[in-house]
Design a protein around this motif. Structure first.
Motif: not given
Length: 811
Positions: A316, A321-322, A348, A351
């Motif tokens: 991770r 970020a996404t 994840v 997010d």
């Protein structure tokens, strides 16, 4: 040509489907599609959309399919439970409720069963079915047998492209009469399951079996034949499935498929994006089982879940970020990648990220970029465990993906139970499909766990444990075999326990020479510092097992006393066979090449120096990224003047040369045999744990470590300017060989250390001693051994060594 008919190739194969049982009210099109096999034995391939094999899917759906199948299996075994509601089952299989699936997995049934999954498609499915039983023990069949393990049973899958299945379970797995659950993705005829039952009945008979499959596709005639054969074996065979029914095809379907294969050209996909970076991630924790190839116990499940969560945390930190992530397992290795994908998906999701999972395969399938067809694209690459064989990855992106739109994923994670370098061809082909990075997580070729008697922080053994293999040959027979052309590294000498008289000599040698060993360690470390140290980093010590291992431990401890970390790994090198390249791959995946420093105990005539030079030259030539790898060998004593990296040129007794395994971590010499060491495995060795009562390994390094207190380290590294070795020892060996009439220089063993080993494990002929040394305390143990074995000791003038041992030629 028309491959479009909903989600099946109906225009070609005209399948008909009749549902018999559908307890979760599932839509068949949500479960499966059809494709054309590249296999003359069968026309169609049923492509599961919830298995995580040929089609990428969220890992929670993979988990859900196995847990629901476990529920149906429990019902088939007569357990009284309330089945999952159809609406809930459909939600789980959609992959949209990963937390709910995780919660369900935490409440397994209590039945005691053995679960057997079929490679390669159903290995993870079998794992998850076993997860549905708190006390289930699991194993899956394999096409990657371990040559060091016995084969319990073997059987055939007639319709497959790779027909052989082998079982290598723990010895007691089938010892009791608990029911066996056989898990596959589909049940078409049941022949493979019945072949398996027949094989098991011949070695471990029992009364009850259950065959569990996502789809039960048998027609009436096939069901009747299945039941009749089970009855003939005298066993009860239940069947569990998510959907049961019959699917039939025209009689000429195989011919139709063959004609189609001749016309279709596989599509080429080339995303118009820069290739992503390749990154090797920290591996699966050593010692945690990652698959059921050789058995998987209930206690292994929690450890595997924890390990997967740890890998997900490390991953991770390196993702976008996404992220949009694809996790790729490799052939039989499907369960651990699914666990990693599941943990990463839940990490994840807050997010807005998504994670899907699938696996590479041996299955050759016709690819065609037609809407509705189940196999749209295929990548082909060398199999990580067997580079001479092709492996495939189907549908590397979502089925309706347009390559002109860019990469379908931000990141791709390849999970492999081989070295990361073996998975590199796959990772490189995947690079255009990820906009950010391709991460490789290696699970295989980890150091042997619970191996050797040194503390784990002192040394990591990059060796395959062969402790259960019979490799020892008597001294006389071994000598005859070696001189007859057999490689010495294919067998081991009998490991004798030294007697009390000899141990007294060892103790005297240790007391006499411990200070000299400590000074040599310090002197060698000073030379290494002048050559290696950058920004305070100590070298990564790569000792040559086993004589180099104690020296590597001592150097690591010397650096630790200075507050510096010098990681220490021990590897195998064999004269005439080279260094273990799998171990080099492992090291270079973790450390810069310029930090690696090869270490041994001493030099004789310099044969290993030359072997190492040649092996590293060959490795660099085939590995362009290894150009900075330096083969210069570091030793404590270099009486033959073969290397500039030495603690001393004096031929003195390093006490560890007096003993064999009992001063080298209770580890044998290393072994390299193709029938024992497969692709991607380290060279092997044995751990003589039965000699623990006689072990002096830690006593030796502790005594030398204590002597460090009397040695002053250099205040600063001295720039290293190596002197050119004179190779005076090699010249002396050639002269001695000519004078005594020996043609094979390998029969001349110069130096105190090598002569000691001749007397311990070869057939000695003569011992040559430098004139004036007879009776000297420095060679007392050699004269004692020679007297005990009836070997003449001859004084010779002008020897650069204290002693030379001559091995008796076999005539």
């Amino acid at each position: 040509m028309d491959l479009r008919h909903g989600r099946v190739v109906g225009a070609l194969l005209e399948p008909t489907w009749q549902v018999r049982r559908n307890p979760y009210a599932l839509d068949l099109d949500d479960l499966t599609g059809l494709a054309i096999r590249d296999n003359p034995k069968r026309a169609q391939l049923i492509v599961s959309r919830i298995l995580g094999k040929h089609v990428p899917v969220r890992a929670s759906a993979v988990r859900a399919s196995g847990l629901l199948l476990a529920e149906q299996t429990r019902l088939a075994l007569g357990e009284n439970l309330t089945p999952t509601a159809p609406a809930t089952a459909r939600a789980w299989l959609s992959g949209l409720e990963p937390e709910a699936v995780a919660d369900a997995a935490a409440h397994p049934g209590a039945g005691e069963v053995v679960v057997l999954g079929f490679c390669e498609t159903a290995t993870a499915l079998g794992h998850v079915v076993a997860d549905g039983f708190a006390a289930a023990r699991y194993v899956h069949t394999t096409r990657r047998p371990d040559p060091a393990r016995p084969v319990f049973a073997g059987f055939e899958e007639e319709h497959s492209h790779a027909v052989g299945h082998l079982l290598q379970p723990p010895a007691d797995l089938f010892a009791d009469d608990r029911p066996v659950v056989l898990v596959d993705d589909e049940l078409t005829t049941g022949t493979t399951a019945l072949n398996t039952i027949e094989a098991l009945q011949s070695v471990a008979p029992r009364e009850r079996y259950v065959v569990a499959a996502l789809l039960d596709l048998r027609d009436d005639a096939t069901r009747a034949a299945f039941d009749a054969r089970a009855a003939s074996m005298g066993v009860t065979v239940g069947v569990a499935s998510l959907v049961a029914g019959s699917m039939t095809f025209p009689a000429d379907a195989v011919a139709r498929a063959a004609a189609l294969r001749e016309r279709v050209v596989a599509p080429a996909f080339a995303p118009d994006v820069p290739p992503a970076a390749l990154r090797v991630q920290a591996p699966w924790p050593s010692g945690v089982s990652s698959s059921g190839r050789h058995g998987f116990e209930p206690a292994d499940r929690e450890a595997a879940l924890t390990a997967a969560a740890e890998v997900a945390v490390r991953l991770r930190d390196g993702l976008e970020a996404t992220p949009r992530v694809l996790v790729v397992g490799t052939e039989e290795l499907m369960y651990a990648p699914a666990l990693v994908a599941d943990a990463l998906d839940r990490s994840v999701a807050p997010d807005g990220g998504t994670v899907v999972v699938q696996s590479t395969t041996r299955s050759p399938v016709l690819a065609s970029d037609e809407p509705g067809y189940a196999i749209r694209r295929t990548l082909r690459f060398p199999a990580p465990d067997e580079p001479d064989r092709d492996s495939l990855l189907h549908n590397v992106a979502p089925l309706e993906w347009d390559p002109k739109g860019g990469a379908p994923y931000t990141d791709i994670v390849v999970v492999t139970d081989t070295l990361a370098s073996a998975a590199r061809p796959l990772a490189e082909q995947l690079a255009p499909y990820a906009s950010h990075a391709v991460h490789v997580v290696p699970l295989g070729a980890e150091p042997a766990v619970d191996f050797g008697s040194y503390p784990p922080h002192d040394v990591s053994w990059l060796l395959t444990d062969l402790s259960d293999v019979d490799l020892e040959v008597s001294t006389e027979d071994r000598e005859e075999l070696i001189q007859g052309g057999r490689h010495y590294f294919e067998m081991l000498p009998v490991e004798y326990e030294p007697d009390e008289a000899y141990l007294r000599l060892y103790d005297e040698a240790l007391a006499q020479n411990v200070a000299q060993v400590a000074k040599a360690v310090a002197a060698l470390a000073g030379r290494l510092d002048g050559r290696h140290t950058t920004h305070g980093e100590a070298p990564v010590l790569v000792s040559l097992a086993r004589a180099g291992t104690p020296v590597g431990v001592l150097l690591r401890r010397w650096y630790a006393r200075q507050g510096r970390d010098a990681p220490h790994h021990t590897v195998s090198i064999v004269r005439g066979g080279g260094i273990d390249t799998v171990a080099l791959d492992w090291l270079l995946e973790r450390y810069p090449a310029q930090r690696l420093q090869f270490v041994d105990g001493w030099t004789g005539k310099g044969a290993i120096v030359r072997e190492l030079d040649a092996a590293v030259d060959a490795y660099r030539a085939s590995h362009p990224g290894a150009g900075a790898l330096d083969s210069t060998l570091a030793v404590l004593a270099d009486p033959g003047d073969c290397t500039p990296l030495h603690g001393t040129l004096e031929d003195f007794l390093i006490p560890s040369a007096c003993l064999n395994s009992t001063v080298s971590g209770l580890v044998s010499r290393t072994v390299y045999r193709a029938d024992l060491i497969g692709p991607g495995q380290f060279h092997g060795a044995k751990f003589y744990s039965h000699l623990a009562h006689a072990d002096r390994s830690n006593e030796f390094v502790d005594r030398v470590t204590d002597a460090f207190a009397d040695v002053r380290p250099a205040s600063r590294p001295t720039p290293f300017t190596p002197a050119e070795p004179t190779w005076r020892g090699w010249a002396a060996v050639e002269k001695v060989a000519a004078e005594v009439g020996i043609d094979n220089l390998n029969l001349v063993k110069p130096g105190v250390g090598e002569t000691t080993r001749v007397l311990l494990r070869r057939v000695p002929w003569q011992i040559l001693v430098r004139a004036g040394l007879r009776g000297d305390a420095s060679i007392a143990h050699i004269e004692s051994l020679a007297q005990a074995r009836g070997v003449p000791v001859v004084e010779v003038s002008d020897l650069p060594y204290a002693v030379i041992g001559l091995i008796r030629p076999v005539t």
